[in-house]
Write a protein that holds these residues in place. Structure first.
Motif, PDB file in Angstrom:
ATOM      1  N   PRO A 277      15.211 -18.094  13.224  1.00 61.04           N
ATOM      2  CA  PRO A 277      15.479 -18.126  11.775  1.00 61.04           C
ATOM      3  C   PRO A 277      14.562 -19.085  11.013  1.00 61.04           C
ATOM      4  O   PRO A 277      14.462 -18.996   9.787  1.00 61.04           O
ATOM      5  N   ASP A 278      13.897 -19.987  11.723  1.00 62.60           N
ATOM      6  CA  ASP A 278      13.003 -20.949  11.062  1.00 62.60           C
ATOM      7  C   ASP A 278      11.536 -20.565  11.203  1.00 62.60           C
ATOM      8  O   ASP A 278      10.659 -21.427  11.043  1.00 62.60           O
ATOM      9  N   PHE A 279      11.267 -19.325  11.514  1.00 66.62           N
ATOM     10  CA  PHE A 279       9.873 -18.898  11.696  1.00 66.62           C
ATOM     11  C   PHE A 279       9.074 -19.262  10.437  1.00 66.62           C
ATOM     12  O   PHE A 279       9.440 -18.864   9.324  1.00 66.62           O
ATOM     13  N   PRO A 280       7.959 -20.008  10.603  1.00 70.51           N
ATOM     14  CA  PRO A 280       7.323 -20.656   9.435  1.00 70.51           C
ATOM     15  C   PRO A 280       6.318 -19.774   8.677  1.00 70.51           C
ATOM     16  O   PRO A 280       5.215 -20.214   8.367  1.00 70.51           O
ATOM     17  N   VAL A 281       6.723 -18.573   8.386  1.00 74.53           N
ATOM     18  CA  VAL A 281       5.874 -17.663   7.620  1.00 74.53           C
ATOM     19  C   VAL A 281       6.736 -17.005   6.551  1.00 74.53           C
ATOM     20  O   VAL A 281       7.888 -16.642   6.824  1.00 74.53           O
ATOM     21  N   GLU A 282       6.171 -16.886   5.349  1.00 73.47           N
ATOM     22  CA  GLU A 282       6.947 -16.239   4.284  1.00 73.47           C
ATOM     23  C   GLU A 282       6.188 -15.065   3.683  1.00 73.47           C
ATOM     24  O   GLU A 282       4.967 -14.972   3.795  1.00 73.47           O
ATOM     25  N   ILE A 283       6.965 -14.201   3.048  1.00 74.02           N
ATOM     26  CA  ILE A 283       6.406 -13.048   2.353  1.00 74.02           C
ATOM     27  C   ILE A 283       6.068 -13.438   0.915  1.00 74.02           C
ATOM     28  O   ILE A 283       6.853 -14.113   0.249  1.00 74.02           O
ATOM     29  N   VAL A 284       4.898 -12.997   0.474  1.00 73.68           N
ATOM     30  CA  VAL A 284       4.523 -13.140  -0.934  1.00 73.68           C
ATOM     31  C   VAL A 284       4.397 -11.711  -1.476  1.00 73.68           C
ATOM     32  O   VAL A 284       3.549 -10.946  -1.020  1.00 73.68           O
ATOM     33  N   TRP A 285       5.253 -11.368  -2.407  1.00 73.46           N
ATOM     34  CA  TRP A 285       5.215  -9.995  -2.935  1.00 73.46           C
ATOM     35  C   TRP A 285       4.010  -9.848  -3.866  1.00 73.46           C
ATOM     36  O   TRP A 285       3.937 -10.526  -4.891  1.00 73.46           O
ATOM     37  N   PRO A 286       3.076  -8.963  -3.527  1.00 73.32           N
ATOM     38  CA  PRO A 286       1.865  -8.845  -4.339  1.00 73.32           C
ATOM     39  C   PRO A 286       2.048  -7.909  -5.535  1.00 73.32           C
ATOM     40  O   PRO A 286       2.960  -7.068  -5.547  1.00 73.32           O
ATOM     41  N   GLU A 287       1.165  -8.081  -6.506  1.00 72.99           N
ATOM     42  CA  GLU A 287       1.033  -7.161  -7.633  1.00 72.99           C
ATOM     43  C   GLU A 287       2.339  -7.019  -8.422  1.00 72.99           C
ATOM     44  O   GLU A 287       2.654  -5.946  -8.939  1.00 72.99           O
ATOM     45  N   GLN A 288       3.103  -8.128  -8.518  1.00 78.19           N
ATOM     46  CA  GLN A 288       4.396  -8.034  -9.198  1.00 78.19           C
ATOM     47  C   GLN A 288       4.272  -7.991 -10.718  1.00 78.19           C
ATOM     48  O   GLN A 288       5.227  -7.664 -11.413  1.00 78.19           O
ATOM     49  N   ASP A 289       3.084  -8.296 -11.230  1.00 81.17           N
ATOM     50  CA  ASP A 289       2.869  -8.127 -12.674  1.00 81.17           C
ATOM     51  C   ASP A 289       2.202  -6.786 -12.979  1.00 81.17           C
ATOM     52  O   ASP A 289       1.829  -6.533 -14.139  1.00 81.17           O
ATOM     53  N   GLY A 290       2.055  -5.973 -11.976  1.00 84.65           N
ATOM     54  CA  GLY A 290       1.384  -4.691 -12.167  1.00 84.65           C
ATOM     55  C   GLY A 290       2.087  -3.570 -11.428  1.00 84.65           C
ATOM     56  O   GLY A 290       3.288  -3.358 -11.601  1.00 84.65           O
ATOM     57  N   ARG A 291       1.349  -2.919 -10.550  1.00 89.08           N
ATOM     58  CA  ARG A 291       1.863  -1.695  -9.924  1.00 89.08           C
ATOM     59  C   ARG A 291       2.923  -1.936  -8.867  1.00 89.08           C
ATOM     60  O   ARG A 291       3.665  -1.038  -8.491  1.00 89.08           O
ATOM     61  N   GLY A 292       2.985  -3.151  -8.319  1.00 97.79           N
ATOM     62  CA  GLY A 292       3.934  -3.453  -7.256  1.00 97.79           C
ATOM     63  C   GLY A 292       3.267  -3.466  -5.891  1.00 97.79           C
ATOM     64  O   GLY A 292       2.106  -3.085  -5.729  1.00 97.79           O
ATOM     65  N   ALA A 293       4.031  -3.927  -4.906  1.00101.20           N
ATOM     66  CA  ALA A 293       3.527  -4.062  -3.546  1.00101.20           C
ATOM     67  C   ALA A 293       3.202  -2.700  -2.944  1.00101.20           C
ATOM     68  O   ALA A 293       3.888  -1.706  -3.216  1.00101.20           O
ATOM     69  N   HIS A 294       2.166  -2.681  -2.112  1.00106.47           N
ATOM     70  CA  HIS A 294       1.798  -1.435  -1.426  1.00106.47           C
ATOM     71  C   HIS A 294       2.930  -0.977  -0.511  1.00106.47           C
ATOM     72  O   HIS A 294       3.420  -1.743   0.326  1.00106.47           O
ATOM     73  N   ILE A 295       3.310   0.273  -0.691  1.00109.40           N
ATOM     74  CA  ILE A 295       4.382   0.860   0.112  1.00109.40           C
ATOM     75  C   ILE A 295       3.826   2.000   0.950  1.00109.40           C
ATOM     76  O   ILE A 295       3.188   2.914   0.418  1.00109.40           O
ATOM     77  N   ASN A 296       4.066   1.906   2.239  1.00110.31           N
ATOM     78  CA  ASN A 296       3.831   3.037   3.124  1.00110.31           C
ATOM     79  C   ASN A 296       5.205   3.525   3.575  1.00110.31           C
ATOM     80  O   ASN A 296       6.218   2.913   3.211  1.00110.31           O
ATOM     81  N   VAL A 297       5.248   4.597   4.317  1.00110.62           N
ATOM     82  CA  VAL A 297       6.555   5.184   4.635  1.00110.62           C
ATOM     83  C   VAL A 297       6.617   5.694   6.071  1.00110.62           C
ATOM     84  O   VAL A 297       5.597   6.035   6.659  1.00110.62           O
ATOM     85  N   SER A 298       7.824   5.732   6.592  1.00111.68           N
ATOM     86  CA  SER A 298       8.116   6.484   7.809  1.00111.68           C
ATOM     87  C   SER A 298       8.557   7.866   7.365  1.00111.68           C
ATOM     88  O   SER A 298       9.408   7.988   6.481  1.00111.68           O
ATOM     89  N   THR A 299       7.983   8.886   7.966  1.00110.13           N
ATOM     90  CA  THR A 299       8.239  10.242   7.485  1.00110.13           C
ATOM     91  C   THR A 299       8.734  11.149   8.599  1.00110.13           C
ATOM     92  O   THR A 299       8.614  10.824   9.780  1.00110.13           O
ATOM     93  N   ALA A 300       9.233  12.308   8.181  1.00108.25           N
ATOM     94  CA  ALA A 300       9.608  13.343   9.144  1.00108.25           C
ATOM     95  C   ALA A 300       9.324  14.705   8.539  1.00108.25           C
ATOM     96  O   ALA A 300       9.359  14.876   7.308  1.00108.25           O
ATOM     97  N   ALA A 301       9.013  15.652   9.410  1.00102.10           N
ATOM     98  CA  ALA A 301       8.730  17.021   8.972  1.00102.10           C
ATOM     99  C   ALA A 301       9.152  17.994  10.060  1.00102.10           C
ATOM    100  O   ALA A 301       9.135  17.661  11.249  1.00102.10           O
ATOM    101  N   VAL A 302       9.523  19.190   9.634  1.00106.24           N
ATOM    102  CA  VAL A 302       9.734  20.292  10.581  1.00106.24           C
ATOM    103  C   VAL A 302       8.360  20.862  10.908  1.00106.24           C
ATOM    104  O   VAL A 302       7.541  21.056  10.003  1.00106.24           O
ATOM    105  N   THR A 303       8.074  21.093  12.168  1.00107.00           N
ATOM    106  CA  THR A 303       6.760  21.631  12.521  1.00107.00           C
ATOM    107  C   THR A 303       6.698  23.124  12.191  1.00107.00           C
ATOM    108  O   THR A 303       7.715  23.821  12.180  1.00107.00           O
TER     109      THR A 303
END
Ligand code: FE2
Length: 380
Positions: free
Chosen positions: A278-304
């Motif tokens: 719980p004390d892992f010494p790394v934090e998240i900085v949310w980028p682009e919060q005054d603009g488009r927002g943080a880059h989002i990728n996704v987990s996806t699924a499809a029927v073949t």
């Protein structure tokens, strides 16, 4: 077939987990995130194929003999998945809820796409799942996905998170953000361009250019800022002489241990690390919060397109988007695709942020340009 092939076929008929290849560019297993340690075959699997075997196409006649001892009404489906962290209990719950057995094979996204293309109409795969939006779009372009008509999916998954013609659907969101040492950094950058500030010379860790996460991030820069500006930004990263590490977990550890002060990585790895410490010494900085927002990728699924059991395939994807949505997202500390579903409490602890959802459907179309930018700038 030869013995190797027979052995693999036997493996494929069991309900279990087989890691395809080395997963070096895969999702949850970066080069050494979990390695082959997530091979958690069911106890009766005595013929788990080795990694070399699993890169061979599986037998084109692999019809489900397994049905003979799983005779429930639901039948069986086969899933190829590039998003494998914690997936087995999710599939088990689906089977418990629906009676449909799941056989699955894991590998990285491009590898599984090539396999589907090679197998053509003879593929045993009913569902393909990816850890990257561009890779599912490339599968759509290759003609190996089926468009589906599902009110459940179109009502549950926001329009930005599914393809225009409904041949793939996001099941969860994965944010790729700036991460920073809590011990050595007071003012981390708040934009992706800021990562290229000379202040971070020799203090930056990045994932290599060959990885889909990097390519999709750069695609998002091209979408938001144009190719010329995206090239300037990526060049500024390269000019900072980054340490390239092909594992987000290793990137987090490099920041924690002082090999670099800032980096770009997916948030869910921090969820895992905080669970252990719980004390892992790394934090998240949310980028682009005054603009488009943080880059989002996704987990996806499809029927073949050539699914032997398309009804079962659709049932799985609909379940993952609804009853199984929370479990699926939580299994990897990702953000649910359905905005009405709460993330895991550790994930909630990362704070609120604005997300660049509008780019998700365009990441695939911009992937070739992103590869070009990475090459032109000398990004390794
Ligand atoms: Fe990952």
């Amino acid at each position: 077939m030869n013995q190797k092939h027979t052995r693999q076929l036997l493996g494929s008929l069991l309900v279990g987990t087989f890691v395809l290849g080395a997963c070096g560019s895969g999702d949850d297993t970066g080069s050494s995130d979990t390695g082959a340690a997530d091979i958690t075959s069911t106890p009766d699997v005595t013929s788990t194929p080795d990694a070399a075997d699993t890169t061979d196409p599986i037998a084109t006649t692999a019809t489900p003999e397994a049905g003979s001892d799983s005779t429930d009404a639901g039948g069986t489906i086969t899933v190829y998945t590039g998003r494998h962290y914690g997936i087995e209990p999710v599939f088990e719950q689906f089977t418990a809820d629906t009676g449909i057995e799941v056989r699955f094979t894991t590998g990285n996204d491009p590898e599984l796409r090539e396999r589907l293309i090679a197998e053509g109409v003879n593929t045993p795969a009913d569902v393909v799942m990816t850890a990257d939006a561009a890779n599912i779009e490339l599968s759509a372009d290759a003609g190996i996905l089926a468009s589906v008509d599902s009110d459940i999916l179109t009502e549950t998954i926001p329009e930005d998170l599914r393809s225009e013609n409904n041949d793939w659907f996001s099941l969860s969101q994965r944010a790729r953000v700036i991460i920073s040492s809590t011990e050595r950094v007071e003012n981390p950058p708040t934009t992706y361009a800021g990562v290229g500030d000379p202040e971070w010379q020799g203090k930056l860790c990045l994932r290599p250019s060959t990885h889909p996460y990097t390519q999709s991030l750069v695609a998002s820069l091209i979408i938001a800022e144009g190719e010329a500006r995206a090239t300037e930004i990526v060049q500024s990263w390269v000019d900072n002489d980054p340490l390239y590490i092909n594992s987000d977990t290793d990137i987090y550890n490099a920041v924690a241990e002082g090999e670099c002060d800032i980096a770009i990585a997916n948030t869910y790895y921090l969820g895992r690390l905080l669970t252990e410490n719980p004390d892992f010494p790394v934090e998240i900085v949310w980028p682009e919060q005054d603009g488009r927002g943080a880059h989002i990728n996704v987990s996806t699924a499809a029927v073949t397109a050539n699914a032997p059991n398309p009804e079962g395939a659709l049932a799985l994807i609909e379940w993952l988007a609804t009853d199984g949505q929370q479990q699926f997202a939580d299994a990897n500390f990702e953000y649910p695709a359905d905005p009405n579903v709460e993330p895991n409490e550790i994930v909630v602890g990362f704070g609120e942020f604005s997300a660049d959802l509008a780019a998700v459907r365009q990441l695939g179309a911009n992937q070739p340009a992103a590869v070009g930018v990475l090459s032109a700038t000398g990004y390794e």
